[in-house]
Design an enzyme around this catalytic site. Structure first.
Site, PDB file in Angstrom:
ATOM      1  N   ASP A   1       0.861  -1.181   0.000  1.00 54.51           N
ATOM      2  CA  ASP A   1       0.000   0.000   0.000  1.00 54.51           C
ATOM      3  C   ASP A   1       0.906   1.243   0.000  1.00 54.51           C
ATOM      4  O   ASP A   1       2.132   1.136   0.053  1.00 54.51           O
ATOM      5  CB  ASP A   1      -0.974  -0.015   1.188  1.00 54.51           C
ATOM      6  CG  ASP A   1      -2.204   0.858   0.902  1.00 54.51           C
ATOM      7  OD1 ASP A   1      -2.135   1.710  -0.009  1.00 54.51           O
ATOM      8  OD2 ASP A   1      -3.228   0.702   1.592  1.00 54.51           O
TER       9      ASP A   1
HETATM   10  C1  NOJ Z   1      -3.999   3.994   0.104  1.00 55.12           C
HETATM   11  C2  NOJ Z   1      -5.153   3.070   0.178  1.00 55.12           C
HETATM   12  O1  NOJ Z   1      -5.115   2.337   1.393  1.00 55.12           O
HETATM   13  C3  NOJ Z   1      -5.248   2.082  -0.983  1.00 55.12           C
HETATM   14  O2  NOJ Z   1      -6.475   1.441  -0.913  1.00 55.12           O
HETATM   15  C4  NOJ Z   1      -5.060   2.758  -2.295  1.00 55.12           C
HETATM   16  O3  NOJ Z   1      -5.115   1.809  -3.326  1.00 55.12           O
HETATM   17  C5  NOJ Z   1      -3.741   3.497  -2.291  1.00 55.12           C
HETATM   18  N1  NOJ Z   1      -3.734   4.493  -1.230  1.00 55.12           N
HETATM   19  C6  NOJ Z   1      -3.433   4.157  -3.628  1.00 55.12           C
HETATM   20  O4  NOJ Z   1      -4.213   5.254  -3.832  1.00 55.12           O
END
Ligand code: NOJ
Length: 756
Positions: free
Chosen positions: A283
């Protein structure tokens, strides 16, 4: 002698090294790997975002162009559109030594430009065909804009409505969650990933992200393996079984080790036990964040992540900046780096990017395939199917199309809050507000509009909701002036429709709330409206289950519409005026108050279950009942359904056999309508304490007014399996109870036996 032993050790290590050496079954990928330097391999593991879009962390990537040219980037996210994407792809394909194309990722969690209801809302439709089609449309639109890798579906089970990201998932239940995971993965990916209208899906956030303690985002999770395997892991597994191409690791720790560096999770379970062969991406800066978790400096956590089985590092660049050093110091092996690069390259190969790096870049499609009338029409239908009629004892809805209506509320003529959380590719200005939808659907109605109240009067709170643009505007008029205007309109109307609830940014990432009620000024508005004596129907918007005991106690009807997406107003009007009879059912329990949280229907009985009345030394509260305000599976209709004749087609089955459980459902009301018939099972005696009931099947059926149908659900003995205390997945012989009805608190049951 010593020389001989060290020679032998050297020989063995060389031997075992070559034995374990990673190779791809795909000749094109292998040929590329053979040519790649270690820096080029590490470059493939780097996923960057140039910023500009909505970033979900404090860091964004710098010098993106230079990095692409230097072969230091494997993929990009947060950019869209054929021109921009072509520009970036040109750099990779024309200006790097090996001409390896980039992946283009994005978060498309409820539609691309045609925004659908938030995922929690979509799940309330219980309609797998509609949900799958929403993913197909999202893929059609996103790929037309150059994107080939989607960071969706989010399948985190959530049993705590304080957690803002409950909006992004399918609620609390592993059986329903698994069905939805499969529908979304197959919708995004289709049957052929080289088809330019499909894209790689990413199941996230692996794992247990929805179990954040106290519902506070990014918080730690801690649970037994039994709970993990039986309740939280099934939807991720369902996505893997459906062939999902990538997995995103979560921010939280699992058994003390953050998911992005957790070898048990990313390798032992995901790859060795479940057989996942695709790409694992972190993530947003979750590799770096392991330092804040207390796992060491950037070099240490980056090596930890790679060794755990993580392939691609989102934004943080720990891989890019430290893996080579770790290789030199023997902390990671070249083979581990090759393995990760192989998975990135294989993803690109599966998409057909080596054959044609520009296959997702098509200016024509960007014009013809996005925001079509057909897609918008579908968004309207899906939204109407996601609404849940929570309460209708006042029988105010549906409204007559020529009624005199006072439409009031801070969300009644509002474009900024219709799309819902995390719709970064959608444009709020293209959404249909409720007022406009009412005029479209009921042009003969006499409609007045008044705002009536602010979403919140708390300017500090409002500021936090406005980080992505104005969501909660505080009016220059006083609360009393706002109420007076609405009340004056109400007095002149036959009926009041009040559209109230949460602003979109009251849920979603980093939007946890400790108090999940409707903000006070909105409740005061409802009370003032009721004093006029006019019937009041509440259209409630939210991204989570709310605690609405006070609202529920008032003589109002309540239609829950989540955040309905681009066609919000039209879909709401369709239901309010009876063009569509609401059929949604809750997929997460609504508590009476936040003190009951975590709350979910599949609870265990405890050794001292509560009785009909409060009693000392029982598992009950002093100040609130155990039961929720609205149970999982609850949802009313303009018509009524009666259930009878619940039966099984045999008294017993053996392992490997199935049993048919059927019930007669009759539409006893005044409207045609759809009902979600739900099957719950209770394993009466087993080696670990069973939940009181678990969803094991459902069917959505249409019944004309007066019509009866016998609804049969076939239950396979495989669905009686669970993970026992040694984590064996099995079913134990004995008596089972089966319940079938229109919600999880149905009481009619039949028994059957599973024999050895
Ligand atoms: C953080 C989020 O937790 C995730 O779901 C997302 O895909 C990423 N940011 C990218 O934007």
């Amino acid at each position: 002698m010593r020389t001989y032993i060290s020679f032998l050790t050297l020989f063995l290590s060389v031997f075992s090294f070559s034995f374990a050496q990673t190779t791809s079954d795909i000749p094109e990928v292998q040929a590329l790997l053979d040519k790649m330097t270690i820096d080029e391999k590490i470059g493939q593991l780097n996923l960057v975002t140039p910023g500009g879009g909505v970033a979900t962390g404090s860091v964004v990537s710098s010098n993106v162009e230079a990095k692409i040219k230097a072969g230091n980037v494997g993929g990009l996210f947060g950019i869209a559109g054929p021109e921009e994407i072509k520009e970036a792809q040109d750099l990779a394909v024309n200006q790097t030594r090996l001409k390896i194309p980039l992946l283009f990722g994005s978060d498309i969690i409820h539609g691309y430009k045609t925004t659908f209801p938030i995922p929690l809302g979509m799940s309330a439709s219980w309609d797998m065909e509609l949900i799958k089609h929403s993913a197909e449309v999202a893929a059609l639109e996103a790929t037309a804009d150059g994107i080939n890798w989607n960071f969706s579906p989010m399948v985190d089970i959530a049993r705590d409505p304080r957690w803002g990201r409950i909006a992004e998932g399918a609620g609390e239940d592993p059986f329903l969650g698994s069905a939805i995971a499969k529908a979304m993965v197959t919708g995004y990916q289709g049957t052929d990933l080289t088809d330019p209208k499909t894209m790689i899906a990413t199941v996230k956030h692996f794992a247990l992200y929805g179990a954040a303690e106290a519902g506070r985002d990014y918080n730690t999770t801690d649970m037994s393996r039994i709970n993990m395997f039986n309740e939280y892991l099934p939807p991720y597994k369902a996505a893997i079984d459906a062939g999902v191409g990538s997995v995103m690791s979560s921010f939280n720790d699992v058994d003390g080790i953050p998911a992005s560096g957790n070898k048990w999770l990313l390798t032992d379970l995901l790859r060795d036990q479940w057989g996942f062969k695709g790409l694992v991406v972190s993530d947003y800066t979750s590799v770096n964040e392991m330092s804040a978790h207390g796992l060491g400096d950037l070099q240490a956590v980056s090596a930890l992540a790679l060794n755990a089985g993580l392939d691609m590092d989102m934004v943080g660049e720990g891989f890019l900046t430290t893996l080579k050093k770790s290789l030199d110091e023997g902390k990671v092996t070249e083979d581990d780096i090759t393995q990760a690069a192989l998975r990135v390259l294989e993803a690109k190969y599966k998409l057909g990017l080596f054959e044609d790096p520009y296959k997702y870049i098509d200016k024509k499609r960007a014009k013809t395939d996005i925001l079509t009338q057909e897609s918008r029409g579908f968004a309207r239908k899906l939204a109407a199917h996601s609404f849940v009629l929570l309460k209708n004892d006042q029988k105010i809805l549906p409204l007559k199309k020529n009624a005199k209506i006072a439409l009031v509320g801070p969300l009644a003529d509002n474009k900024n809050n219709m799309l819902g959380t995390w719709a970064p590719t959608g444009d709020p200005q293209l959404s249909i507000p409720v007022l406009e939808g009412f005029k479209n659907v009921a042009p003969d109605a006499q409609i007045t509009y008044a705002k009536g109240s602010n979403i919140t009067n708390d300017s500090v709170f409002a500021e936090k909701l406005n980080v992505f643009g104005m969501r909660a505007e505080i009016d220059s008029r006083s609360s009393q002036e706002l109420i007076d205007e609405a009340v004056a309109n109400a007095k002149n109307a036959d009926v009041v429709v009040a559209v109230i609830g949460e602003a979109t940014e009251m849920t979603g990432e980093a939007s946890s709330r400790s108090n999940i009620t409707i903000p006070e000024p909105q409740l005061k508005l409802i009370e003032a409206l009721l004093e006029t004596g006019k019937p009041v129907a509440v259209v409630l918007m939210s991204g989570r289950p709310l605690a609405i005991e006070d609202l529920n106690a008032l003589p109002v009807d309540i239609l829950q519409v989540w955040h309905p997406g681009i066609e919000a107003g039209n879909a709401i009007a369709d239901v309010v005026f009876g063009n569509y009879n609401p059929s949604g059912k809750l997929t997460a329990t609504w508590p009476r108050n936040v003190g009951q949280v975590p709350i979910y229907y599949a609870q265990k009985n405890t050794g001292r279950p509560e009785g009909a009345e409060w009693s000392k030394f029982k598992s009950n509260y002093l100040d609130v009942a155990n039961s929720p305000l609205f149970a999982f599976g609850h949802g009313l209709s303009y018509t009524t359904f009666e259930y009878s004749d619940l039966k099984v087609n045999k008294a017993s089955i053996t392992m490997g056999e199935s049993i048919d459980i059927s019930v007669t459902v009759k539409n006893t009301g005044e409207y045609d309508g759809e009902e979600v018939v739900q099957l719950y099972v209770h394993d009466v005696v087993r080696s670990i304490a069973p939940p009181m009931r678990e969803l094991k099947g459902f069917k959505k059926v249409m019944l004309k007014k007066g019509e009866s149908k016998s609804i049969k659900i076939t239950l396979s003995s495989k669905n009686l399996k669970f993970y026992n205390s040694t984590l064996d997945f099995l079913a134990e012989a004995g008596i089972f109870e089966a319940f079938m009805g229109g919600s999880s608190n149905v009481s009619e049951k039949v028994e059957f036996e599973l024999k050895k």
